[in-house]
Design an enzyme around this catalytic site. Structure first.
Site, PDB file in Angstrom:
ATOM      1  N   ARG A 187     -13.723  77.275  34.526  1.00  0.00           N
ATOM      2  CA  ARG A 187     -12.874  77.690  33.401  1.00  0.00           C
ATOM      3  C   ARG A 187     -13.687  78.462  32.363  1.00  0.00           C
ATOM      4  NH1 ARG A 187     -11.351  71.511  32.428  1.00  0.00           N
ATOM      5  NH2 ARG A 187     -11.845  71.533  34.645  1.00  0.00           N
ATOM      6  N   LYS A 242     -23.698  67.271  40.459  1.00  0.00           N
ATOM      7  CA  LYS A 242     -22.795  66.629  41.418  1.00  0.00           C
ATOM      8  C   LYS A 242     -23.554  65.641  42.293  1.00  0.00           C
ATOM      9  CE  LYS A 242     -19.536  70.478  42.013  1.00  0.00           C
ATOM     10  NZ  LYS A 242     -18.324  69.792  41.524  1.00  0.00           N
ATOM     11  N   ASP A 288     -20.165  70.764  34.735  1.00  0.00           N
ATOM     12  CA  ASP A 288     -19.554  70.961  36.048  1.00  0.00           C
ATOM     13  C   ASP A 288     -18.145  71.576  35.925  1.00  0.00           C
ATOM     14  OD1 ASP A 288     -19.368  70.938  38.767  1.00  0.00           O
ATOM     15  OD2 ASP A 288     -19.026  68.775  38.972  1.00  0.00           O
ATOM     16  N   ASP A 319     -17.435  77.967  46.409  1.00  0.00           N
ATOM     17  CA  ASP A 319     -16.872  78.036  45.064  1.00  0.00           C
ATOM     18  C   ASP A 319     -16.666  79.481  44.587  1.00  0.00           C
ATOM     19  OD1 ASP A 319     -15.760  76.424  43.139  1.00  0.00           O
ATOM     20  OD2 ASP A 319     -17.611  76.174  41.987  1.00  0.00           O
ATOM     21  N   GLU A 326     -17.387  74.439  35.046  1.00  0.00           N
ATOM     22  CA  GLU A 326     -17.909  75.777  34.748  1.00  0.00           C
ATOM     23  C   GLU A 326     -16.922  76.885  35.086  1.00  0.00           C
ATOM     24  OE1 GLU A 326     -18.305  74.304  37.526  1.00  0.00           O
ATOM     25  OE2 GLU A 326     -17.897  75.896  38.957  1.00  0.00           O
ATOM     26  N   ASP A 357     -22.167  75.928  43.149  1.00  0.00           N
ATOM     27  CA  ASP A 357     -21.863  75.041  42.030  1.00  0.00           C
ATOM     28  C   ASP A 357     -22.539  73.693  42.233  1.00  0.00           C
ATOM     29  OD1 ASP A 357     -20.827  73.650  39.912  1.00  0.00           O
ATOM     30  OD2 ASP A 357     -18.769  73.541  40.691  1.00  0.00           O
ATOM     31  N   LYS A 361     -12.685  83.471  40.607  1.00  0.00           N
ATOM     32  CA  LYS A 361     -13.837  82.639  40.292  1.00  0.00           C
ATOM     33  C   LYS A 361     -14.903  82.870  41.363  1.00  0.00           C
ATOM     34  CE  LYS A 361     -15.443  77.797  40.092  1.00  0.00           C
ATOM     35  NZ  LYS A 361     -15.075  76.369  40.063  1.00  0.00           N
TER      36      LYS A 361
HETATM   37  N1  BES Z   1     -15.860  73.783  41.973  1.00  0.00           N
HETATM   38  C1  BES Z   1     -15.442  72.556  41.428  1.00  0.00           C
HETATM   39  C2  BES Z   1     -14.086  72.120  41.924  1.00  0.00           C
HETATM   40  C3  BES Z   1     -13.976  71.744  43.374  1.00  0.00           C
HETATM   41  C4  BES Z   1     -14.040  70.422  43.757  1.00  0.00           C
HETATM   42  C5  BES Z   1     -13.738  72.694  44.341  1.00  0.00           C
HETATM   43  C6  BES Z   1     -13.909  70.087  45.074  1.00  0.00           C
HETATM   44  C7  BES Z   1     -13.611  72.347  45.665  1.00  0.00           C
HETATM   45  C8  BES Z   1     -13.678  71.033  46.030  1.00  0.00           C
HETATM   46  C9  BES Z   1     -15.360  72.655  39.905  1.00  0.00           C
HETATM   47  O1  BES Z   1     -16.253  73.521  39.300  1.00  0.00           O
HETATM   48  C10 BES Z   1     -15.627  71.304  39.363  1.00  0.00           C
HETATM   49  O2  BES Z   1     -16.711  70.848  39.543  1.00  0.00           O
HETATM   50  N2  BES Z   1     -14.645  70.711  38.720  1.00  0.00           N
HETATM   51  C11 BES Z   1     -14.781  69.424  38.178  1.00  0.00           C
HETATM   52  C12 BES Z   1     -14.108  69.408  36.833  1.00  0.00           C
HETATM   53  C13 BES Z   1     -14.385  68.167  36.044  1.00  0.00           C
HETATM   54  C14 BES Z   1     -15.836  68.110  35.634  1.00  0.00           C
HETATM   55  C15 BES Z   1     -13.494  68.160  34.845  1.00  0.00           C
HETATM   56  C16 BES Z   1     -14.127  68.438  39.136  1.00  0.00           C
HETATM   57  O3  BES Z   1     -13.109  68.783  39.740  1.00  0.00           O
HETATM   58  O4  BES Z   1     -14.673  67.359  39.308  1.00  0.00           O
HETATM   59 ZN    ZN Z   2     -16.931  75.032  40.483  1.00  0.00          ZN
HETATM   60 MN    MN Z   3     -18.105  72.545  38.877  1.00  0.00          MN
END
Ligand code: BES
Ligand code: ZN
Ligand code: MN
Length: 495
Positions: free
Chosen positions: A352, A278, A348, A289, A350, A271, A266
């Protein structure tokens, strides 16, 4: 950096510093005792005075002891003798190398007592010494304008005591390659997101590949991605002024006909969350990320560096996730390269979306195994904290392989249950499925989404959101899970 082993005669060894262990009760370790008699019991006297308690992490530099060729002795705490295990050895070695890196000492011999061979054999002794040296010497590639502090003087490290020098030597060679790969990963991840963009990642991969004839890189730009019908990846990228890139790194170390291991990273260079923006606190950390992508690039250089006898393909999906008038919106439906439609309920989620297209691309290599590496979910951080990565997959043997690679490399992961029930939450009334399944079990529903695209492949997923970088005073990339991936590849190459 020069690595080697020492075999005997610590007192007459021509290095600048001997690194010796002390247990918590003030007892000199076996190796330290031999040095102590050569210098007339000076170490014992020092301990009797209570100047050094031998706690894990403690170090004490002693200079100009009589009877030794080395000018310095560095004592490092081994903790309790009864509980002396690999972990305590590693801690002591790490603390010692960190202390040496703060001095002008150019060479040292690691002479810590070793835990049982079962816990740390000659190969892993060498691996650890070289990896920890690399870690201690690493300096963040910051953009500070002041005078840079002088680099550490350390040029030569001898590992020991060893039983089989050749195994330790191989460990040192492999460890040095892992350390070098970790520098690549850390440097890429630590760079600010205005520098480390998808195009930058592509350029860096190209530059690294130039060093190795066995490593080839192909870069797909936007029109190429459209031809590949990577609709989900393009949906994420469409809100950014930075165009996406898809990197294909190919290392050929085995026969051409041999099925490769495909590593998928990834590479979200920033992000923001997109329209599902966020919260501001800590948003800067989302420059990390792309840590999965950096680990994949690093691992391919490691394979080339060590000339591993296997074929490895690295796929990197590099995009920036931004809010914009043209950005993908909650409710939009994208069509993946696999042809399946996805309702994007949360922009967010993204990671996947880019991975599903990358995983589909992996099929053309008829891979022996596919492993994706992604800072995929905050839920994984909630579940496992910062010590273990999450691992899931559709092939139990592959998952076990990664679990044990992590144990051997001291870069561990923990399996979460990827059973069918978790996929139910991805149901959508409007598309084949949604890209999110609610808050609960978020690390697993993310993997369940990826599983839809990996049917028929031997696939495992590493969620490294909790382990790829650190916050706080030591803020920066950890260089994980490159040691785990290195072990995984080295092990595969040895069969
Ligand atoms: N890059 C983030 C995940 C992340 C969170 C990495 C904290 C490192 C530290 C990912 O793209 C994300 O935002 N995931 C969301 C998914 C949700 C919207 C289902 C998350 O974990 O909040
Ligand atoms: Zn991310
Ligand atoms: Mn994200």
């Amino acid at each position: 950096m020069e690595f080697g082993v020492w075999t005997k005669g610590l007192a007459t060894l021509s290095v600048d510093c001997l690194v010796l262990g002390v247990f918590e009760d003030g007892e000199l370790s076996g190796e330290a005792r031999s040095v102590d008699s050569a210098c007339g019991g000076r170490l014992k006297k020092l301990l009797e005075r209570g100047d050094f308690a031998g706690r894990p992490g403690d170090t004490l530099l002693v200079s100009e002891l009589p009877g030794l060729s080395a000018t310095h002795v560095l004592l490092t705490g081994l903790g309790s003798k009864k509980h002396f295990q690999r972990k305590a050895w590693r801690r002591a070695c790490q603390a010692a190398l960190a202390a040496i890196a703060r001095t002008r000492i150019p060479s040292c011999a690691i002479a810590l007592d070793r835990p049982e061979t079962k816990q740390l054999d000659d190969y892993y002794l060498g691996r650890q010494v070289a990896e920890l040296t690399g870690g201690a010497l690493y300096r963040i590639n910051d953009l500070k304008t002041g005078k840079k502090p002088a680099a550490a003087a350390l040029r030569k490290v001898l590992a020991g005591p060893v039983r089989k020098a050749s195994a330790a030597q191989q460990g040192l060679t492999h460890g040095a390659a892992v350390a070098a790969a970790q520098v690549i990963q850390k440097d890429l991840a630590n760079l600010p997101p205005n520098v480390c963009t998808p195009i930058f990642l592509a350029e860096q991969a190209r530059a690294l590949a130039k060093r190795y004839a066995s490593l080839k890189v192909k870069v797909l730009d936007e029109p190429a991605l459209r031809r590949e019908k990577m609709g989900c990846l393009l949906a994420v990228a469409q809100g950014s002024a930075q165009p996406p890139r898809f990197l294909v790194l190919e290392y050929q170390g085995g026969k051409k006909s041999e099925a490769p291991v495909v590593l998928v990273g990834k590479g979200v260079t920033f992000d923001s969350g997109g329209i599902s923006l966020k919260d501001p606190p800590g948003m800067d950390e989302m420059k990390f990320d792309m840590s999965g992508a950096a680990a994949v690039i690093a691992s391919l250089t490691l394979a080339a560096q060590l000339r591993l006898g296997i074929n490895v393909v690295g796929l990197v999906a590099a995009v920036e996730n931004m809010p914009d008038g043209r950005a993908v919106k909650p409710g939009d439906i994208a069509t993946s390269a696999a042809g399946l439609t996805v309702e994007i309920l949360n922009t967010d989620a993204e990671g996947r979306l880019i991975l599903c297209d990358a995983l589909h691309y992996a099929r053309r290599f008829r891979p022996a195994a596919v492993v994706d590496i992604a800072t995929l979910t905050g839920a994984c951080v909630v579940a496992l904290g910062h010590h273990h990565a999450g691992v899931m997959g559709n092939d139990e043997k592959l998952v076990q392989e990664l679990l044990s690679a992590g144990v051997r490399a001291d870069d561990r992961c923990w399996q979460l249950p990827l059973t069918e029930e978790y996929a139910e939450s991805l149901k959508s009334n409007f598309a084949d499925f949604a890209n999110v399944g609610g808050r609960d079990g978020g690390a697993i529903t993310a993997a369940a989404f990826l599983a839809k695209f990996t049917q028929g492949l031997k696939w495992a997923h590493l969620d490294v959101a909790g382990i790829a970088y650190q916050s706080g005073a030591q803020k920066g990339s950890t260089g994980r899970p490159t040691p785990l991936l290195a072990d995984f590849l080295i092990q595969r190459a040895s069969h």
